[in-house]
Design an enzyme around this catalytic site. Structure first.
Site, PDB file in Angstrom:
ATOM      1  N   GLY A 295    -147.896 111.434 -81.585  1.00 50.80           N
ATOM      2  CA  GLY A 295    -146.784 110.516 -81.866  1.00 50.80           C
ATOM      3  C   GLY A 295    -146.719 109.376 -80.862  1.00 50.80           C
ATOM      4  O   GLY A 295    -147.474 109.329 -79.890  1.00 50.80           O
ATOM      5  N   PHE A 296    -145.775 108.489 -81.103  1.00 51.56           N
ATOM      6  CA  PHE A 296    -145.623 107.278 -80.292  1.00 51.56           C
ATOM      7  C   PHE A 296    -145.349 107.610 -78.811  1.00 51.56           C
ATOM      8  O   PHE A 296    -146.210 107.376 -77.945  1.00 51.56           O
ATOM      9  CB  PHE A 296    -144.489 106.444 -80.924  1.00 51.56           C
TER      10      PHE A 296
ATOM     11  N   THR B 231    -146.142 112.765 -89.057  1.00 51.53           N
ATOM     12  CA  THR B 231    -145.766 111.383 -88.746  1.00 51.53           C
ATOM     13  C   THR B 231    -146.600 110.810 -87.594  1.00 51.53           C
ATOM     14  O   THR B 231    -146.601 109.604 -87.395  1.00 51.53           O
ATOM     15  CB  THR B 231    -144.262 111.235 -88.383  1.00 51.53           C
TER      16      THR B 231
ATOM     17  N   ASP C  64    -149.197 123.102 -87.313  1.00 50.91           N
ATOM     18  CA  ASP C  64    -147.798 122.848 -87.649  1.00 50.91           C
ATOM     19  C   ASP C  64    -146.938 123.652 -86.669  1.00 50.91           C
ATOM     20  O   ASP C  64    -146.834 124.879 -86.785  1.00 50.91           O
ATOM     21  CB  ASP C  64    -147.548 123.286 -89.098  1.00 50.91           C
ATOM     22  N   VAL C  65    -146.325 122.964 -85.724  1.00 50.15           N
ATOM     23  CA  VAL C  65    -145.596 123.661 -84.648  1.00 50.15           C
ATOM     24  C   VAL C  65    -144.323 124.349 -85.138  1.00 50.15           C
ATOM     25  O   VAL C  65    -143.717 125.111 -84.393  1.00 50.15           O
ATOM     26  CB  VAL C  65    -145.257 122.708 -83.476  1.00 50.15           C
TER      27      VAL C  65
ATOM     28  N   TYR D 137    -131.598 115.394 -88.903  1.00 48.33           N
ATOM     29  CA  TYR D 137    -132.113 115.093 -87.561  1.00 48.33           C
ATOM     30  C   TYR D 137    -131.055 115.422 -86.509  1.00 48.33           C
ATOM     31  O   TYR D 137    -131.315 116.172 -85.566  1.00 48.33           O
ATOM     32  CB  TYR D 137    -132.487 113.616 -87.498  1.00 48.33           C
TER      33      TYR D 137
ATOM     34  N   LYS E  43    -131.293 118.541 -83.824  1.00 49.44           N
ATOM     35  CA  LYS E  43    -131.386 118.326 -82.375  1.00 49.44           C
ATOM     36  C   LYS E  43    -130.217 118.985 -81.646  1.00 49.44           C
ATOM     37  O   LYS E  43    -130.372 119.468 -80.526  1.00 49.44           O
ATOM     38  CB  LYS E  43    -131.436 116.826 -82.069  1.00 49.44           C
TER      39      LYS E  43
ATOM     40  N   THR F   4    -136.219 103.670 -78.134  1.00 53.03           N
ATOM     41  CA  THR F   4    -137.380 103.378 -77.290  1.00 53.03           C
ATOM     42  C   THR F   4    -138.371 102.588 -78.119  1.00 53.03           C
ATOM     43  O   THR F   4    -138.489 102.803 -79.319  1.00 53.03           O
ATOM     44  CB  THR F   4    -137.997 104.712 -76.799  1.00 53.03           C
TER      45      THR F   4
ATOM     46  N   ARG G 264    -138.150 101.636 -88.488  1.00 49.06           N
ATOM     47  CA  ARG G 264    -137.267 101.321 -87.365  1.00 49.06           C
ATOM     48  C   ARG G 264    -137.247  99.827 -87.115  1.00 49.06           C
ATOM     49  O   ARG G 264    -138.149  99.089 -87.492  1.00 49.06           O
ATOM     50  CB  ARG G 264    -137.668 102.106 -86.124  1.00 49.06           C
TER      51      ARG G 264
HETATM   52  N1  UDP Z   1    -132.077  97.833 -88.813  1.00 45.13           N
HETATM   53  C1  UDP Z   1    -132.071  96.554 -89.364  1.00 45.13           C
HETATM   54  N2  UDP Z   1    -133.159  96.159 -90.082  1.00 45.13           N
HETATM   55  C2  UDP Z   1    -134.269  96.944 -90.263  1.00 45.13           C
HETATM   56  C3  UDP Z   1    -134.274  98.235 -89.685  1.00 45.13           C
HETATM   57  C4  UDP Z   1    -133.156  98.645 -88.971  1.00 45.13           C
HETATM   58  O1  UDP Z   1    -131.091  95.796 -89.208  1.00 45.13           O
HETATM   59  O2  UDP Z   1    -135.220  96.490 -90.932  1.00 45.13           O
HETATM   60  C5  UDP Z   1    -130.916  98.258 -88.009  1.00 45.13           C
HETATM   61  C6  UDP Z   1    -130.343  99.624 -88.409  1.00 45.13           C
HETATM   62  O3  UDP Z   1    -129.408  99.479 -89.438  1.00 45.13           O
HETATM   63  C7  UDP Z   1    -129.721 100.070 -87.107  1.00 45.13           C
HETATM   64  C8  UDP Z   1    -130.605  99.448 -86.030  1.00 45.13           C
HETATM   65  O4  UDP Z   1    -131.325  98.403 -86.665  1.00 45.13           O
HETATM   66  O5  UDP Z   1    -128.413  99.567 -86.972  1.00 45.13           O
HETATM   67  C9  UDP Z   1    -131.583 100.418 -85.398  1.00 45.13           C
HETATM   68  O6  UDP Z   1    -132.233 101.096 -86.435  1.00 45.13           O
HETATM   69  P1  UDP Z   1    -133.456 102.080 -86.170  1.00 45.13           P
HETATM   70  O7  UDP Z   1    -133.832 102.643 -87.497  1.00 45.13           O
HETATM   71  O8  UDP Z   1    -134.508 101.378 -85.393  1.00 45.13           O
HETATM   72  O9  UDP Z   1    -132.893 103.206 -85.212  1.00 45.13           O
HETATM   73  P2  UDP Z   1    -131.542 104.054 -85.140  1.00 45.13           P
HETATM   74  O10 UDP Z   1    -130.605 103.654 -86.254  1.00 45.13           O
HETATM   75  O11 UDP Z   1    -131.979 105.473 -85.269  1.00 45.13           O
HETATM   76  O12 UDP Z   1    -130.983 103.712 -83.811  1.00 45.13           O
END
Ligand code: UDP
Length: 311
Positions: free
Chosen positions: A10-11, A35, A56-57, A145, A149, A175, A186
């Site tokens: 992973g990343f 992933t 598969d852990v 998720y 956790k 991160t 993300r």
């Molecule tokens: N987000 C966005 N456009 C995108 C993807 C995500 O505006 O194309 C927003 C999302 O709604 C959230 C923030 O960016 O408010 C961070 O989203 P991410 O999925 O990276 O992580 P997480 O929500 O788990 O912090």
């Protein structure tokens, strides 16, 4: 030491493996590529102290020989991943955590759980200290998720209290850096790849929600610092530099010279409105704080994406 890293392809874990090897440790990474990506192992596989086990852990940890440290990093970790892989996500937090803790109990190894700022849910306390219990929807789309956790933290503390296993819990805030998956949904990979393609950046909702982004090198230094500390309580690792998603979009468009601006898309359900870590515990316990500034982090991340994004 001999160190086992679950989710090693992973990343974040692939960067962690790299640093562990550079410190002279023997590293065994385990992943089933649900992933994670083989590409992330390229620099590791040539190292004589590195070995890889495909497994598969959530079912087994087929690593022969005693280990000294276990970093339990395996889990789908982006909102679209855990919506597509709900059971894998739940079992990474539950079964896989128990299996890894059993292994630590048997080997006398120290265990670190990669937990998450998602245990705070849509936080009503801002910024978030470790003492905050969170505001999590137990049945929403993110719950597989968040609740996995939270269970993982509970089972980790149970092994610590009842079986005397040495445990650490890191709550990782957003991160970013090289090796994020381009299509993991993300915000960083989405915005950067859109900007490089000269497309408008997809801002969800009004873009006023905030996140605080930590560069991956700082994160890994935090994981290692925590593992070697004596802190059994959870510990936030993140960068307190908070910004709105609209500010992030504007920064990336300006940095990449993307003229296409932004488009607004619907806000996903239960999207947290704000998130920023208090990092006093990490600072006081093992002297950790982020070192990589936002401009440098973005520069290094965009450089990576320039190499992989098909224009
Ligand atoms: N987000 C966005 N456009 C995108 C993807 C995500 O505006 O194309 C927003 C999302 O709604 C959230 C923030 O960016 O408010 C961070 O989203 P991410 O999925 O990276 O992580 P997480 O929500 O788990 O912090």
């Amino acid at each position: 030491m001999r160190v086992l890293v679950s989710g090693g392809a992973g990343f974040i874990p692939s960067h962690l493996c790299e640093v562990l090897l550079s410190q002279g440790h023997e590293v065994v990474a385990v992943d089933n590529f649900v992933t994670g990506h083989r590409r992330n192992l390229q620099t590791l596989l040539v190292h004589p102290n590195f070995s890889f086990v495909e497994a598969d852990v959530t079912k087994e940890l087929p690593v022969a020989g005693r280990v000294d440290r276990v970093f339990h990093m395996a889990s789908p970790a982006s909102p679209i991943d855990y919506v597509q892989l709900p059971f894998e996500t739940l079992y990474c937090g539950s079964d896989a955590t128990r299996i890894a803790l059993d292994r630590c109990r048997k080997d006398g190894a120290r265990f670190l759980l990669a937990s998450t700022s998602e245990v705070y849910g849509d936080p009503l306390v801002h910024p978030q200290p470790e003492s905050y219990w969170g505001n999590v929807n137990p049945i929403g789309p993110r719950s597989v998720y968040d609740e996995a956790k939270r269970f993982a933290e509970a089972v980790t503390m149970a092994y610590h209290r009842y079986h005397g296993v040495e445990t650490r819990i890191v709550r990782i805030f957003n991160t970013y850096g090289p090796r994020m998956r381009e299509n993991d949904g993300r915000v960083m990979p989405a915005f950067i790849s859109q900007a490089l393609r000269r497309q408008p950046l997809t801002v969800f909702g009004d873009g006023q929600q905030t996140r605080s982004f930590c560069f991956v090198d700082d994160n890994v230094r935090g994981l290692l610092g925590l593992m070697e500390s004596d802190l059994a309580e959870p510990c936030n690792i993140g960068n307190p530099h908070e910004m709105t998603m609209l500010e992030l979009a504007e920064y990336i468009n300006e940095y990449t010279g993307n003229p296409a601006g932004v488009v607004h898309r619907p806000l996903p359900q239960d999207d947290p409105t704000q998130r920023k870590p208090i990092i006093d515990r990490a600072r006081a316990t093992f002297g950790w704080e982020p070192r990589v500034g936002f401009a440098e982090g973005i520069e290094r991340t965009v450089a990576y994406f320039r190499g992989i994004v098909q224009l």
